[in-house]
Design a protein around this motif. Structure first.
Motif, PDB file in Angstrom:
ATOM      1  N   GLY A  64      16.399   3.028  26.598  1.00 39.34           N
ATOM      2  CA  GLY A  64      16.255   3.205  28.041  1.00 39.34           C
ATOM      3  C   GLY A  64      17.594   3.194  28.760  1.00 39.34           C
ATOM      4  N   VAL A  65      18.511   2.355  28.300  1.00 43.16           N
ATOM      5  CA  VAL A  65      19.851   2.320  28.894  1.00 43.16           C
ATOM      6  C   VAL A  65      20.579   3.630  28.633  1.00 43.16           C
ATOM      7  N   ARG A  66      20.463   4.161  27.420  1.00 46.65           N
ATOM      8  CA  ARG A  66      21.136   5.425  27.094  1.00 46.65           C
ATOM      9  C   ARG A  66      20.576   6.592  27.898  1.00 46.65           C
ATOM     10  N   LEU A  67      19.295   6.510  28.241  1.00 45.95           N
ATOM     11  CA  LEU A  67      18.694   7.584  29.039  1.00 45.95           C
ATOM     12  C   LEU A  67      19.365   7.707  30.402  1.00 45.95           C
ATOM     13  N   GLN A  68      19.927   6.615  30.906  1.00 50.63           N
ATOM     14  CA  GLN A  68      20.570   6.634  32.216  1.00 50.63           C
ATOM     15  C   GLN A  68      21.833   7.488  32.239  1.00 50.63           C
ATOM     16  N   GLU A  69      22.315   7.883  31.076  1.00 50.53           N
ATOM     17  CA  GLU A  69      23.550   8.655  31.011  1.00 50.53           C
ATOM     18  C   GLU A  69      23.366  10.122  31.373  1.00 50.53           C
ATOM     19  N   ARG A 123       7.359   6.943  28.246  1.00 51.65           N
ATOM     20  CA  ARG A 123       8.646   7.620  28.397  1.00 51.65           C
ATOM     21  C   ARG A 123       8.485   8.720  29.438  1.00 51.65           C
ATOM     22  N   ARG A 124       9.197   8.631  30.557  1.00 47.36           N
ATOM     23  CA  ARG A 124       9.203   9.674  31.576  1.00 47.36           C
ATOM     24  C   ARG A 124      10.276  10.703  31.218  1.00 47.36           C
ATOM     25  N   THR A 125       9.868  11.957  31.111  1.00 41.57           N
ATOM     26  CA  THR A 125      10.739  13.011  30.601  1.00 41.57           C
ATOM     27  C   THR A 125      11.220  13.939  31.709  1.00 41.57           C
ATOM     28  N   LEU A 126      12.398  14.510  31.500  1.00 40.51           N
ATOM     29  CA  LEU A 126      12.992  15.457  32.436  1.00 40.51           C
ATOM     30  C   LEU A 126      12.663  16.886  32.030  1.00 40.51           C
ATOM     31  N   PRO A 127      12.726  17.835  32.963  1.00 43.84           N
ATOM     32  CA  PRO A 127      12.588  19.237  32.586  1.00 43.84           C
ATOM     33  C   PRO A 127      13.558  19.589  31.460  1.00 43.84           C
ATOM     34  N   GLY A 128      13.035  20.249  30.448  1.00 47.67           N
ATOM     35  CA  GLY A 128      13.835  20.572  29.275  1.00 47.67           C
ATOM     36  C   GLY A 128      13.605  19.633  28.115  1.00 47.67           C
ATOM     37  N   GLU A 129      13.073  18.425  28.382  1.00 54.04           N
ATOM     38  CA  GLU A 129      12.738  17.497  27.313  1.00 54.04           C
ATOM     39  C   GLU A 129      11.304  17.733  26.858  1.00 54.04           C
ATOM     40  N   LEU A 137      17.700  16.628  40.720  1.00 54.89           N
ATOM     41  CA  LEU A 137      16.700  16.232  41.703  1.00 54.89           C
ATOM     42  C   LEU A 137      15.909  14.992  41.306  1.00 54.89           C
ATOM     43  N   LEU A 138      15.879  14.684  40.019  1.00 58.12           N
ATOM     44  CA  LEU A 138      14.968  13.656  39.521  1.00 58.12           C
ATOM     45  C   LEU A 138      15.670  12.425  38.973  1.00 58.12           C
ATOM     46  N   GLY A 139      16.992  12.486  38.837  1.00 53.79           N
ATOM     47  CA  GLY A 139      17.687  11.364  38.235  1.00 53.79           C
ATOM     48  C   GLY A 139      17.488  11.346  36.730  1.00 53.79           C
ATOM     49  N   PRO A 140      17.613  10.187  36.093  1.00 55.82           N
ATOM     50  CA  PRO A 140      17.504  10.111  34.637  1.00 55.82           C
ATOM     51  C   PRO A 140      16.063   9.971  34.167  1.00 55.82           C
ATOM     52  N   GLY A 141      15.851  10.245  32.888  1.00 60.32           N
ATOM     53  CA  GLY A 141      14.588   9.874  32.265  1.00 60.32           C
ATOM     54  C   GLY A 141      14.498   8.366  32.161  1.00 60.32           C
ATOM     55  N   THR A 142      13.288   7.860  32.008  1.00 59.50           N
ATOM     56  CA  THR A 142      13.101   6.406  31.957  1.00 59.50           C
ATOM     57  C   THR A 142      12.147   6.038  30.834  1.00 59.50           C
ATOM     58  N   LEU A 143      12.122   4.743  30.533  1.00 57.77           N
ATOM     59  CA  LEU A 143      11.259   4.213  29.477  1.00 57.77           C
ATOM     60  C   LEU A 143      10.888   2.785  29.848  1.00 57.77           C
ATOM     61  N   VAL A 193      10.832  13.224  22.091  1.00 56.21           N
ATOM     62  CA  VAL A 193      10.450  11.816  22.165  1.00 56.21           C
ATOM     63  C   VAL A 193      10.019  11.311  20.790  1.00 56.21           C
ATOM     64  N   GLU A 194       9.207  12.100  20.096  1.00 54.58           N
ATOM     65  CA  GLU A 194       8.739  11.703  18.769  1.00 54.58           C
ATOM     66  C   GLU A 194       9.908  11.519  17.796  1.00 54.58           C
ATOM     67  N   ARG A 195      10.894  12.402  17.879  1.00 53.80           N
ATOM     68  CA  ARG A 195      12.062  12.290  17.001  1.00 53.80           C
ATOM     69  C   ARG A 195      12.821  10.991  17.277  1.00 53.80           C
ATOM     70  N   ASP A 196      13.052  10.682  18.560  1.00 51.53           N
ATOM     71  CA  ASP A 196      13.761   9.455  18.919  1.00 51.53           C
ATOM     72  C   ASP A 196      13.035   8.219  18.397  1.00 51.53           C
ATOM     73  N   VAL A 197      11.703   8.214  18.519  1.00 51.39           N
ATOM     74  CA  VAL A 197      10.925   7.050  18.093  1.00 51.39           C
ATOM     75  C   VAL A 197      10.948   6.914  16.572  1.00 51.39           C
ATOM     76  N   THR A 198      10.808   8.023  15.883  1.00 50.95           N
ATOM     77  CA  THR A 198      10.837   7.980  14.413  1.00 50.95           C
ATOM     78  C   THR A 198      12.155   7.402  13.908  1.00 50.95           C
ATOM     79  N   GLU A 199      13.259   7.856  14.486  1.00 53.32           N
ATOM     80  CA  GLU A 199      14.568   7.355  14.069  1.00 53.32           C
ATOM     81  C   GLU A 199      14.731   5.874  14.426  1.00 53.32           C
ATOM     82  N   LEU A 200      14.251   5.504  15.587  1.00 51.80           N
ATOM     83  CA  LEU A 200      14.353   4.108  16.037  1.00 51.80           C
ATOM     84  C   LEU A 200      13.571   3.180  15.110  1.00 51.80           C
ATOM     85  N   LEU A 201      12.346   3.556  14.762  1.00 52.24           N
ATOM     86  CA  LEU A 201      11.522   2.705  13.911  1.00 52.24           C
ATOM     87  C   LEU A 201      12.119   2.570  12.515  1.00 52.24           C
TER      88      LEU A 201
END
Length: 377
Positions: free
Chosen positions: A212-217, A252-258, A222-228, A263-271
């Protein structure tokens, strides 16, 4: 027109339309759909009830253009969330500029404004047609708009969710992910024989927080960063047993283009990182619900038409922005219909005190009417 839209709003608020998918046994949309269809035919408009999911009707209202013009779709939802601890949720109360009641803000005011704009298009004899999709189930699974899109075609659309009278051209999507962590049960006096699924979930929670912290980068203009955020957690059997299962759900709140795949890839790698080196601990994930983000380019004619109508009616330049919430606009845009959101101002969506601005509702109806006159000529 001004008094008509306020009167219609009050009538809509007085009809119980709590979504039964949210509150079992609730009234649903049948009563309010019947009212909208009757009101529409009573003022000379066409009305078609669409009910592909039994008991969850939507209504398509049409102005009946004279021919040769473009078609504008206005969309608003019929359902509301539950009434909670509200004192008189179905009694529309006007105090000053505020009309109180469940659904007044979210979003019966926008629906009333759309219906009045459709009526005005009919009276004006526009070449093109104004359609109003009064849809079911937006507050849960959006079955209504999906049903309606199988029956309508349009050149552009306006979703009349409350936008505080700004022209909204983007919103985030969301993905709900359930993570199941499994270990091995054992007696509490012999923890070395077990694998604790709850403590094993701790590193996963920490890793999600770091993600979630990395998403802030990365920020959308118009929408700011994605969130979790973590939403739900449950696990264990009883106090004296090492837990063999823990289930965590996050959003996970996603931005246009995501995409969901991102999201599934990020979670798989994280787990994989979090359970590596922990014998007997396993973590899997699944997406339980996903909705796409939405964005309409500034070059689309409907953005210019609504903006021009705001200037003409309200006497100020239109503010083009994004909104924080998800809406049916994502489904409409995905069907190939350029879409914006425009609705009145107020407060209290899903809260115990909900109100919409009377002046803002009138202004919304006027802007929608002016937009239709421009777009459907």
């Amino acid at each position: 027109m001004d008094s008509d839209v306020v009167d219609l709003l009050a009538q809509l608020v007085a009809i119980d339309s709590v979504n039964p998918a949210l509150v079992p046994g609730a009234a649903g949309e049948s009563g309010i759909a019947a009212f909208v269809a009757s009101w529409a035919t009573g003022v000379g408009l066409t009305a078609k009830v669409v009910e592909e999911v039994p008991g969850r009707p939507s209504v398509i209202v049409g102005s009946g253009g004279t021919g040769g013009g473009r078609t504008l779709l206005l969309c608003g939802h019929l359902d509301t969330v539950g009434v909670g601890g509200m004192a008189a949720p179905l009694t529309p109360l006007i105090e000053g500029d505020r009309l109180y009641g469940r659904g007044a803000y979210d979003m019966k005011a926008g629906l009333a404004a759309a219906l009045i704009a459709c009526q005005e298009a009919h009276r004006a004899g526009l070449a093109g047609e104004v359609l109003v999709a009064a849809v079911a189930d937006e507050e849960h699974s959006s079955v209504g708009v999906q049903d309606v899109l199988r029956h309508v075609r349009a050149d552009a659309a306006i979703v009349t969710e409350p936008t505080e009278l700004t022209v909204a051209v983007a919103h985030k999507g969301f993905v709900w992910v359930e993570i199941e962590v499994t270990g091995r049960a054992a007696h509490g006096s012999r923890p070395h024989l077990g694998v604790d699924a709850i403590t094993g979930t701790g590193p996963i929670l920490m890793a999600l927080e770091q993600l979630g912290v990395r998403l802030q980068e990365v920020e959308h203009r118009l929408l700011g960063p994605g969130t979790l955020h973590a939403s739900l957690i449950a696990g264990g059997r009883e106090e004296s047993t090492v837990p063999d299962r823990c289930v965590l759900t996050f959003e996970r709140r996603t931005l246009p283009g995501e995409t969901v795949a991102d999201v599934e890839r990020d979670v798989t790698e994280l787990l994989a990182r979090c359970v590596a080196g922990v014998p007997g601990l396993r973590a899997t994930s699944r997406v339980t619900l996903a909705r796409e983000p939405f964005e309409t380019g500034a070059d689309q004619p409907i953005v210019a038409e609504v903006s021009a109508a705001v200037q003409d009616v309200l006497g100020r330049p239109a503010e083009v922005a994004g909104v924080s919430y998800w809406a049916d606009s994502a489904f409409i845009a995905a069907a190939g219909i350029p879409t914006v959101l425009f609705g009145p101002d107020g407060d209290g969506a899903h809260a115990e005190v909900e109100w919409v601005s009377v002046a803002g509702t009138v202004a919304c109806a006027r802007v929608l009417t002016a937009t239709a006159a421009r777009f459907c000529r």
